[in-house]
Design an enzyme around this catalytic site. Sequence first.
Site, PDB file in Angstrom:
ATOM      1  N   CYS A  79       0.792  -1.231   0.000  1.00 41.08           N
ATOM      2  CA  CYS A  79       0.000   0.000   0.000  1.00 41.08           C
ATOM      3  C   CYS A  79       0.822   1.278   0.000  1.00 41.08           C
ATOM      4  O   CYS A  79       0.594   2.159  -0.844  1.00 41.08           O
ATOM      5  CB  CYS A  79      -0.968  -0.007   1.180  1.00 41.08           C
ATOM      6  SG  CYS A  79      -0.293  -0.633   2.712  1.00 41.08           S
ATOM      7  N   HIS A 140      -1.875   6.812   4.767  1.00 41.77           N
ATOM      8  CA  HIS A 140      -0.714   5.912   4.876  1.00 41.77           C
ATOM      9  C   HIS A 140       0.501   6.434   4.103  1.00 41.77           C
ATOM     10  O   HIS A 140       1.258   5.657   3.526  1.00 41.77           O
ATOM     11  CB  HIS A 140      -1.071   4.492   4.407  1.00 41.77           C
ATOM     12  CG  HIS A 140      -0.268   3.437   5.109  1.00 41.77           C
ATOM     13  ND1 HIS A 140      -0.318   2.103   4.781  1.00 41.77           N
ATOM     14  CD2 HIS A 140       0.617   3.518   6.133  1.00 41.77           C
ATOM     15  CE1 HIS A 140       0.486   1.412   5.559  1.00 41.77           C
ATOM     16  NE2 HIS A 140       1.071   2.249   6.395  1.00 41.77           N
TER      17      HIS A 140
END
Length: 581
Positions: A79, A140
């Site tokens: 990710c 993130h």
Amino acid sequence: LLCFRRYLLMALPSYLFWNMFGLTAAMESKPNILLFLADDLGIGDIGCYGNNSIRTSNIDRLAKEGVKLTQHIAAAPLCTPSRAAFLTGRYPIRSGMASSNRYRALQWNAGSGGLPANETTFARLLQQQGYTTGLIGKWHQGVNCESFNDHCHHPLNHGFDYFYGMPFTLLNNCQENKPPELDVALQAKLWLYSQIITLAVITLAAGKLIGLISIRWKIIACFALAGSLFFIAWYSSYGFVQYWNCILMRNHDVTEQPMRLERTASLMLKEAVSFIKRNRHGPFLLFVSFLHVHTPLFTTAKFLGKSHHGLYGDNVEEMDWMVGKILDLLDKEDLKNYTFTYFASDHGGHLEAQDGSAQLGGWNGIYKGGKGMGGWEGGIRVPGIIRWPGVLPAGTVIDEPTSLMDIYPTVVHLAGGTLPQDRVIDGRNLMPLLRGRAQKSEHEFLFHYCGSYLHAVRWHQKDSGAIWKAHYVTPVFHPPGAGACYGKGICPCFGEGVTHHEPPLLFDLSRDPSEAKPLSADTEPLFDTVIRRIGRAIEEHRRTLTPVPEQLSLYNVVWKPWLQPCCGTFPFCWCDKEGES
């Protein structure tokens, strides 16, 4: 009859004018941009990509009304680096978001690594073109650099006018009674060392007291201090993961610490709907970055047990419902024809995510491998769907290689912006391909990294139609032949957990998309020619790379108390502003 003919002569030109004007206006005005990005969703989890056990009617509706990309490739199989590439249109190794150690994604909100401030996101460029920009959901990409409120990596410092969501990512640690997921190996080592040292201190103290061992109390005290430090390191970080990482923010303010998972989905949907309503006169960019379908797969009661694919299927169907609610709002606000809508996943499904015999990760269809595997198709080939009624032909399927990085130049083009000229942009504008004005993808080569290690290269040989893929490094599956690294959490990028291939494994994806039968000089007459051409492409690619600070270095990923986002006075970080409101 004469009156009817006169009516047609008057009405037809008006009808044609307004239809042509409507289409022209949709194309020439700046469209709204709506980007959906799922987390850990496999390409085989959606109905329009062949799944018949999970109901995804709303995502399927997008494909029916738009363009489906069958060879849509993530720039990384995890990710943090994949999203960095998506936001910047550049391979993550160019921005320092590719790791040379085993920490390939950001580990803490209180780490100092993240998307560098000198990287220009598509949000920044659209903001400069008059767009109101918003991010709802997962970030993130880091928060702070040097203090708890410098917000150097924060979405608002990267071109977003509004942010509501998780600065980190969902983890098992975010839900009570789930096995820990964050750096389990290090956590286990710290706990083991704490126990060993504690046992040693007890043994030495007992031996001293009964006269069996001649040792100074100061030495025993030093051992006790060392054990205490190991225990504090274990407990202060991993004992409070839910408080340190599982938080919600609105812009710079922490609103939930820890977050209440039972209402997170409804809050995210509410925020997305509210953003569109506030900015319906546009133009707007809304990036809906789903927390679905990452573990722990927290799903509201409305969807529990409703799918035919267990908890994972329930979670996918809840996400599809959220997509549908947002699409319905576009219809209600008469924005459908004026909105460029995109749906994808950040990488392939997580094969190793299991709870006993229950599979908690996605299905990657016919493609080998999954999340974390830099070269195999299952880790990087993802769903890609784009809809823009009246501009893009409905029901179109494109089999050409495309990349998540292509969204960057595409939306910048639609907004009337200019790409940065001081850096390499690896993405390509998709509009000629999407509208049928180009038959071939602009990508000739795509480079598949695992961390900072090049594992494979794809060559789109346009004149022949072949899509060659050479694997230089592949993970060692555990157990052998299993297709994943079960028991390890995720496959490694280097060391004893990988195999180096010389000559490389070669596949023609146009004939063997499952990468089942590697070619050789004996079975493929062009083997040596293809390998040499790909080798030259690697050399040319590496000449375009410049050294940059590694954002995922051990120093940058370690937890730093002074960087911890906190809605109280550290370490007493607790709040529920959503509940209070």
